[in-house]
Design a protein around this motif. Structure first.
Motif, PDB file in Angstrom:
ATOM      1  N   TRP A 175       0.822  -1.296   0.062  1.00  0.00           N
ATOM      2  CA  TRP A 175       0.003  -0.056   0.061  1.00  0.00           C
ATOM      3  C   TRP A 175       0.783   1.205   0.053  1.00  0.00           C
ATOM      4  CZ3 TRP A 175      -0.501   4.252   3.493  1.00  0.00           C
ATOM      5  CH2 TRP A 175      -1.766   5.009   3.131  1.00  0.00           C
ATOM      6  N   LYS A 176       2.027   1.180   0.728  1.00  0.00           N
ATOM      7  CA  LYS A 176       2.833   2.529   0.782  1.00  0.00           C
ATOM      8  C   LYS A 176       3.490   2.659  -0.607  1.00  0.00           C
ATOM      9  CE  LYS A 176       4.089   2.471   5.791  1.00  0.00           C
ATOM     10  NZ  LYS A 176       5.155   2.115   6.721  1.00  0.00           N
ATOM     11  N   GLU A 177       3.905   1.385  -1.025  1.00  0.00           N
ATOM     12  CA  GLU A 177       4.534   1.698  -2.492  1.00  0.00           C
ATOM     13  C   GLU A 177       3.644   2.100  -3.615  1.00  0.00           C
ATOM     14  OE1 GLU A 177       7.255   1.578  -5.196  1.00  0.00           O
ATOM     15  OE2 GLU A 177       7.534   1.514  -3.219  1.00  0.00           O
ATOM     16  N   ARG A 178       2.291   1.660  -3.493  1.00  0.00           N
ATOM     17  CA  ARG A 178       1.283   2.145  -4.377  1.00  0.00           C
ATOM     18  C   ARG A 178       0.858   3.581  -4.000  1.00  0.00           C
ATOM     19  NH1 ARG A 178      -4.118  -1.206  -4.021  1.00  0.00           N
ATOM     20  NH2 ARG A 178      -4.069  -0.136  -2.226  1.00  0.00           N
ATOM     21  N   ASP A 179       0.787   3.972  -2.667  1.00  0.00           N
ATOM     22  CA  ASP A 179       0.424   5.271  -2.463  1.00  0.00           C
ATOM     23  C   ASP A 179       1.762   6.231  -3.093  1.00  0.00           C
ATOM     24  OD1 ASP A 179       0.647   7.594   0.004  1.00  0.00           O
ATOM     25  OD2 ASP A 179      -1.231   7.153  -1.139  1.00  0.00           O
ATOM     26  N   ASP A 184       3.637  10.599  -6.854  1.00  0.00           N
ATOM     27  CA  ASP A 184       4.537  10.842  -7.781  1.00  0.00           C
ATOM     28  C   ASP A 184       3.864  11.036  -9.062  1.00  0.00           C
ATOM     29  OD1 ASP A 184       6.557  10.413  -6.062  1.00  0.00           O
ATOM     30  OD2 ASP A 184       7.189   8.498  -6.638  1.00  0.00           O
ATOM     31  N   ARG A 185       2.746  10.109  -9.378  1.00  0.00           N
ATOM     32  CA  ARG A 185       2.166  10.437 -10.687  1.00  0.00           C
ATOM     33  C   ARG A 185       1.157  11.530 -10.557  1.00  0.00           C
ATOM     34  NH1 ARG A 185      -0.295   6.071 -10.521  1.00  0.00           N
ATOM     35  NH2 ARG A 185      -2.559   6.891  -9.982  1.00  0.00           N
ATOM     36  N   ILE A 186       0.705  11.951  -9.475  1.00  0.00           N
ATOM     37  CA  ILE A 186       0.012  13.154  -9.341  1.00  0.00           C
ATOM     38  C   ILE A 186       0.868  14.663  -9.336  1.00  0.00           C
ATOM     39  CG2 ILE A 186      -1.542  14.480  -7.801  1.00  0.00           C
ATOM     40  CD1 ILE A 186      -2.497  11.933  -6.772  1.00  0.00           C
ATOM     41  N   GLU A 187       2.030  14.286  -8.780  1.00  0.00           N
ATOM     42  CA  GLU A 187       3.025  15.595  -8.883  1.00  0.00           C
ATOM     43  C   GLU A 187       3.686  15.755 -10.109  1.00  0.00           C
ATOM     44  OE1 GLU A 187       3.624  17.603  -6.456  1.00  0.00           O
ATOM     45  OE2 GLU A 187       2.436  16.719  -4.998  1.00  0.00           O
ATOM     46  N   SER A 188       3.708  14.605 -10.764  1.00  0.00           N
ATOM     47  CA  SER A 188       4.316  14.755 -12.311  1.00  0.00           C
ATOM     48  C   SER A 188       2.985  15.330 -13.112  1.00  0.00           C
ATOM     49  CB  SER A 188       4.789  13.364 -12.766  1.00  0.00           C
ATOM     50  OG  SER A 188       3.415  12.674 -12.758  1.00  0.00           O
ATOM     51  N   THR A 189       1.948  14.836 -12.859  1.00  0.00           N
ATOM     52  CA  THR A 189       0.823  15.576 -13.594  1.00  0.00           C
ATOM     53  C   THR A 189       0.792  16.921 -13.524  1.00  0.00           C
ATOM     54  OG1 THR A 189      -0.257  13.498 -13.457  1.00  0.00           O
ATOM     55  CG2 THR A 189      -1.658  15.326 -13.959  1.00  0.00           C
ATOM     56  N   ILE A 190       0.632  17.265 -12.114  1.00  0.00           N
ATOM     57  CA  ILE A 190       0.777  18.712 -11.970  1.00  0.00           C
ATOM     58  C   ILE A 190       1.734  19.545 -12.308  1.00  0.00           C
ATOM     59  CG2 ILE A 190       0.654  20.457  -9.637  1.00  0.00           C
ATOM     60  CD1 ILE A 190      -0.861  18.435  -8.145  1.00  0.00           C
ATOM     61  N   LYS A 191       2.942  18.943 -12.185  1.00  0.00           N
ATOM     62  CA  LYS A 191       4.148  19.696 -12.915  1.00  0.00           C
ATOM     63  C   LYS A 191       3.932  19.806 -14.358  1.00  0.00           C
ATOM     64  CE  LYS A 191       9.268  19.554 -12.836  1.00  0.00           C
ATOM     65  NZ  LYS A 191       9.396  20.001 -14.391  1.00  0.00           N
TER      66      LYS A 191
END
Length: 579
Positions: A175-179, A184-191
């Protein structure tokens, strides 16, 4: 040797075991007592001497009835008479005869019977002992079997528990790895979105510069200037009409809201619920009273100002030394508490002024540190929660300072056209300052919209962390503006004010609130929170109240970026609920 004769009738026979009479003939006393003693000794011997046990007996010799008179018999000859007399003499002699062999036989039978009884008793005792021993051995064997089975069950349970714990650890790690991957995916999308917006803004800026250059060239021609002026007037007229229509519509909505609040005023007062306008007015009044009272007194008195300045100079660096370590938080809270609440209490003006300085130091740290790293808001929120529970008057002072630096966003509420006391603002600059804008730069220019949004977001992150932080059992609950129900009220108030939702600050603040407590709120409000998230998602994608041109955050670059963050936060929370 015994002889038997026909029994003579008796009028009332009674069986006894002590004395006996044999056909009217008296037996020898010693032989009779011996036979009676043998009868009581053994049932076997009694059955053998049937003549003694079957005979009629009496209690006393006096009870023996006299034999009936025998009929006179006439002997036919002297020889017959002699034969009878000899027979009777022989019977009497046999009765009185003592036979040693019979005595020995009777004694032998009695000894054999006693030996048999003793052997039977010993055999029975030995049998019972062996049975008890076998029973004890069987119980011991069953106990050993049960203990072995219990140990086996316990080993199996321990194995299952270890396997279960191993599975839990594995799932937690997954779960921690998936979170982490999701963040990371969200931050990359925002960036990527921010980079795209930044490139678009630069393109628009270059386009505007090119247009301004063209306009300067067109100014040389009078006809182009007149045409341009006519077009501008027409556009202004249309824009004015649209603005008037929109303002009228919003005024009607605001008027209906005020009428509804007035109708519900009695019920709110009874339940202790306040409106956004009441909270803003109360915070402004506290701030003005603080400035006009304790702060003015301290700054106007040299001794008090010197003492207050010494405390303030120690508070600011200590707040700047906060780290994620719990030991650092405990140490700094203890040191600051010792400064503000020493053994000898401070005068009230200095105490309140110190609370104001402490609140300002926390808020300035949030503006500078949280904007760069959002995790730095956690120790600030922990320190603030501790002081809210331990320092009297600190909740009111801190909230007033928060409203001073963030405007109406902590409530949330739009800053009205008049001050809390009903007087109009001294000027547009005074109202702008009450909205939380600050002057920056050497020339004292007002901060940009992006700087304002970032600064308010840092302040509100600390405020939301204080709301959702659990209250330790040894502390009293915080005031209502810092309790968890305030989190729900904040979203409800925000969704009820379309004007606020269309600003970039509103979208950024909603993103911060969802990032801090959006997932935990599902456990508190359940399906109602899901409905609220649906309204937010609709406002970020389809428009406020279904109007596609009116989205959360507006059309500015900062608003669009914040709107994307709100959309992603809602999707993340819904995925967590469904997963």
């Amino acid at each position: 040797m015994r002889f038997g004769l026909t029994r003579s009738p008796s009028p009332s026979p009674v069986r006894q075991s002590k004395r006996s009479s044999t056909f009217g003939l008296q037996s020898d006393s010693e032989s009779s007592s011996e036979e009676n003693h043998d009868a009581t000794e053994s049932d076997t011997e009694s059955s053998l001497s049937s003549s003694s046990s079957d005979s009629f007996c009496y209690r006393d010799e006096s009870e023996i009835p006299l034999p009936p008179p025998r009929p006179r018999r006439e002997f036919s000859s002297p020889a017959e008479q002699r034969y009878v007399e000899e027979t009777l003499a022989s019977i009497r002699l046999s009765i009185r005869h003592h036979d040693p062999y019979e005595e020995w036989e009777k004694q032998t039978r009695k000894d054999a019977f006693r030996t048999a009884r003793r052997e039977q008793r010993d055999a029975q005792s030995e049998h019972r002992a062996r049975h008890s021993q076998r029973h004890a051995q069987e119980i011991a064997r069953l106990n050993r079997v049960h203990e072995a089975q219990l140990a086996d069950v316990q080993r199996q349970l321990a194995t299952l528990q270890m396997k279960q714990q191993s599975d839990i650890d594995k799932y937690v790690q997954q779960w921690k790895e998936r979170d982490r991957k999701q963040r990371d995916r969200i931050e990359s999308t925002i960036k990527k979105e921010e980079d795209s917006l930044r490139a678009r803004l630069e393109a628009e800026h270059r386009a505007r510069e090119e247009e301004e250059r063209k306009q300067k060239e067109a100014e040389e021609k009078q006809r182009a200037e007149e045409e341009k002026k006519r077009q501008e007037d027409e556009a202004k007229r249309k824009k004015q009409q649209e603005d008037d229509a929109e303002a009228k519509r919003l005024d009607e909505i605001e008027q209906k809201r005020k009428e509804q609040l007035q109708a519900e005023e009695a019920g709110r007062r009874q339940m202790g619920v306040t409106t956004a306008e009441d909270d803003w007015s109360e915070a402004r009044k506290v701030l003005k009273n603080l400035k006009a009272g304790p702060m003015k007194t301290v700054k106007g008195t040299k001794e008090l100002k010197s003492q207050w300045s010494a405390i303030r100079r120690q508070i600011t660096p200590k707040i700047g030394q906060l780290t994620q370590d719990s030991e650092s938080v405990n140490r700094i809270t203890t040191q600051i508490t010792a400064l503000i609440q020493p053994m000898s209490p401070l005068p009230e003006p200095i105490y309140l002024a110190s609370l104001s300085s402490l609140s300002k130091a926390i808020l300035l740290q949030a503006e500078t540190e949280v904007t760069a790293e959002k995790r730095s808001a956690i120790p600030l929120a922990l320190v603030t929660s501790h002081f809210l529970a331990t320092l009297p008057h600190f909740p009111d002072v801190f909230f007033a300072k928060l409203v001073q630096r963030a405007g109406g966003w902590p409530i949330p509420s739009a800053v009205p056209s008049r001050d809390a006391d009903g007087t109009p603002w001294a000027g547009e600059d005074a109202r702008t300052k009450a909205m939380g804008y600050r002057n920056s730069g050497a020339n004292g220019e007002r901060e940009t919209a992006g700087e304002y949004v970032t600064r308010v977001a840092g302040l509100m992150r600390v405020y939301f962390l204080v709301m959702v932080a659990p209250t330790p059992p040894d502390r009293a609950p915080p005031p209502r503006m810092y309790q968890l129900p305030r989190f729900w009220a904040y979203f409800a108030r925000m969704l009820g004010q379309p004007r606020l939702l269309e600003t970039a600050v509103a979208a950024q603040v909603l993103h911060v609130a969802l990032d801090v407590g959006g997932a935990e709120a599902v456990n508190v409000w359940g399906a109602q929170w899901v409905k609220l998230l649906e309204l937010l998602y609709e406002g970020a994608t389809k428009g406020i109240a279904g109007a596609g041109e009116r989205l959360i955050g507006g059309q500015s670059a900062e608003g669009k970026a914040a709107r994307v963050r709100v959309q992603l936060d809602v999707e993340r929370i819904m995925q967590a609920i469904q997963g």
